[in-house]
Design a protein around this motif. Structure first.
Motif, mmCIF file in Angstrom:
data_model
loop_
_atom_site.group_PDB
_atom_site.id
_atom_site.type_symbol
_atom_site.label_atom_id
_atom_site.label_comp_id
_atom_site.label_asym_id
_atom_site.label_seq_id
_atom_site.Cartn_x
_atom_site.Cartn_y
_atom_site.Cartn_z
ATOM 1 N N THR A 201 33.000 -33.615 42.501
ATOM 2 C CA THR A 201 32.692 -32.348 43.135
ATOM 3 C C THR A 201 33.065 -31.145 42.280
ATOM 4 N N THR A 202 33.849 -31.306 41.217
ATOM 5 C CA THR A 202 34.278 -30.171 40.436
ATOM 6 C C THR A 202 33.653 -30.128 39.046
ATOM 7 N N ARG A 203 33.210 -31.244 38.523
ATOM 8 C CA ARG A 203 32.627 -31.219 37.195
ATOM 9 C C ARG A 203 31.253 -30.549 37.239
ATOM 10 N N PRO A 204 30.870 -29.841 36.172
ATOM 11 C CA PRO A 204 29.525 -29.262 36.141
ATOM 12 C C PRO A 204 28.488 -30.377 36.219
ATOM 13 N N PRO A 205 27.418 -30.177 36.961
ATOM 14 C CA PRO A 205 26.418 -31.231 37.069
ATOM 15 C C PRO A 205 25.790 -31.546 35.716
ATOM 16 N N THR B 145 22.754 -32.594 33.508
ATOM 17 C CA THR B 145 21.321 -32.408 33.653
ATOM 18 C C THR B 145 20.548 -33.595 33.101
ATOM 19 N N GLU C 242 20.386 -33.446 29.336
ATOM 20 C CA GLU C 242 21.612 -33.927 28.685
ATOM 21 C C GLU C 242 21.660 -35.448 28.648
#
Length: 298
Positions: free
Chosen positions: A58-62, A64, A67
């Motif tokens: 829930t805290t890490r950047p999604p 893509t 990527e």
């Protein structure tokens, strides 16, 4: 490999995990569950409060799609099947617990709802983890919302189109797999986004259609913040077993087992087999847990 696992793998011969197959799409690996006689499970069941979301998810950047393609687009897999680095097949450090999991596969031939099975779990207060495909949600929106609101159950990701997870397009049981890292991302992330929107938090666990994956695809699951969960007991043979066969298979589960059956084939023997197998497991001192209760690290 243990004798028990060899027996499980032998039981899968002949496509016994392709239980959601329809005219145009197949079904996959499954999870099983169990139910004790009234009054016997409540003391042994874990708390039924809502599962807290995984911090890392829930805290890490999604991550893509671009990527993932850049990271794995040229990777060559070295494994194919039910085993890959990071794939979970059993519960750690337990002499008592068994995890009951059920797949709802969706699509042609796989969008039914085994209400009798779910009613057994609810009546006897048996927790379970439900691996739900995006198409099953679309076909059963009211049932999905009731399941998601029930603290006995946790919802896990069973993919967007119910595909074996491959970066090379490999098939399992005649079901075509994902082709390339981008399609692996789509299979995971499409249903992940749907579940996150419906539940308010992202799912913690993923199982592909048929439970097949290669090692590169398994790493992509991890990169997207989920854990690939396979199984150690194939409880209903892809929803093909009779009630007696389900009973025999599930009743033989040992501590630490992740049992896999289906909840989308009410015409099968899963519900009756589980209803009769669970008292045997309880009598042997086992306890039933959700995956979140036993797998504490994402």
């Amino acid at each position: 490999m243990t004798a028990g696992r060899r027996a499980v793998l032998a039981a899968m011969a002949g496509g016994l995990l392709a239980g959601c197959a329809g005219p145009n799409n197949g079904g996959g690996a499954s999870g099983a569950a169990s139910s004790p006689p009234p009054g016997t499970a409540a003391a042994d069941s874990p708390t039924t409060s809502a599962v807290a979301p995984v911090t890392a998810s829930t805290t890490r950047p999604p991550v893509t799609r671009a990527e993932i393609v850049a990271r794995y687009g040229r990777s060559v897999p070295h494994t194919w099947g039910f085993d890959a680095p990071g794939v979970v097949h059993s519960l750690p450090d337990t002499a008592r617990d068994i995890a009951l999991t059920f797949d709802a596969c969706g699509g042609p031939g796989g969008s039914g709802y085994d209400r009798a099975l779910v009613d057994i779990l609810r009546a006897r207060r048996i927790p379970a983890t439900l691996f739900i495909n995006s198409r099953w949600i679309d076909a059963n929106p009211a049932e999905f919302h009731r399941l998601a609101a029930d603290p006995l159950f946790e919802i896990a990701n069973h993919g967007t189109r119910h595909r074996p997870l491959s970066v090379t397009g490999r098939s399992a049981y005649g079901i075509p797999g994902t082709r390339g890292a981008g399609e692996v991302y789509d299979e995971i992330a499409g249903n992940r986004a749907k579940l996150t929107g419906l539940l308010g938090t992202p799912p913690r666990f993923f199982r592909s259609g048929t439970a097949y994956c290669d090692d590169v695809a398994a790493r992509i699951v991890t990169d997207l913040g989920e854990r690939f969960v396979s199984f150690s007991v194939n409880g209903d043979g892809g929803a093909t077993f009779t009630a007696e066969q389900v009973h025999t298979t599930v009743a033989s589960a040992r501590a630490g087992s992740i049992v896999l059956c289906h909840m989308n084939h009410p015409e099968g023997g899963t519900a009756r087999g589980i209803a009769s197998a669970v008292p045997h497991l309880l009598a042997r001192g086992h306890r039933f847990v959700r995956l979140s209760d036993a797998l504490h690290h994402a």
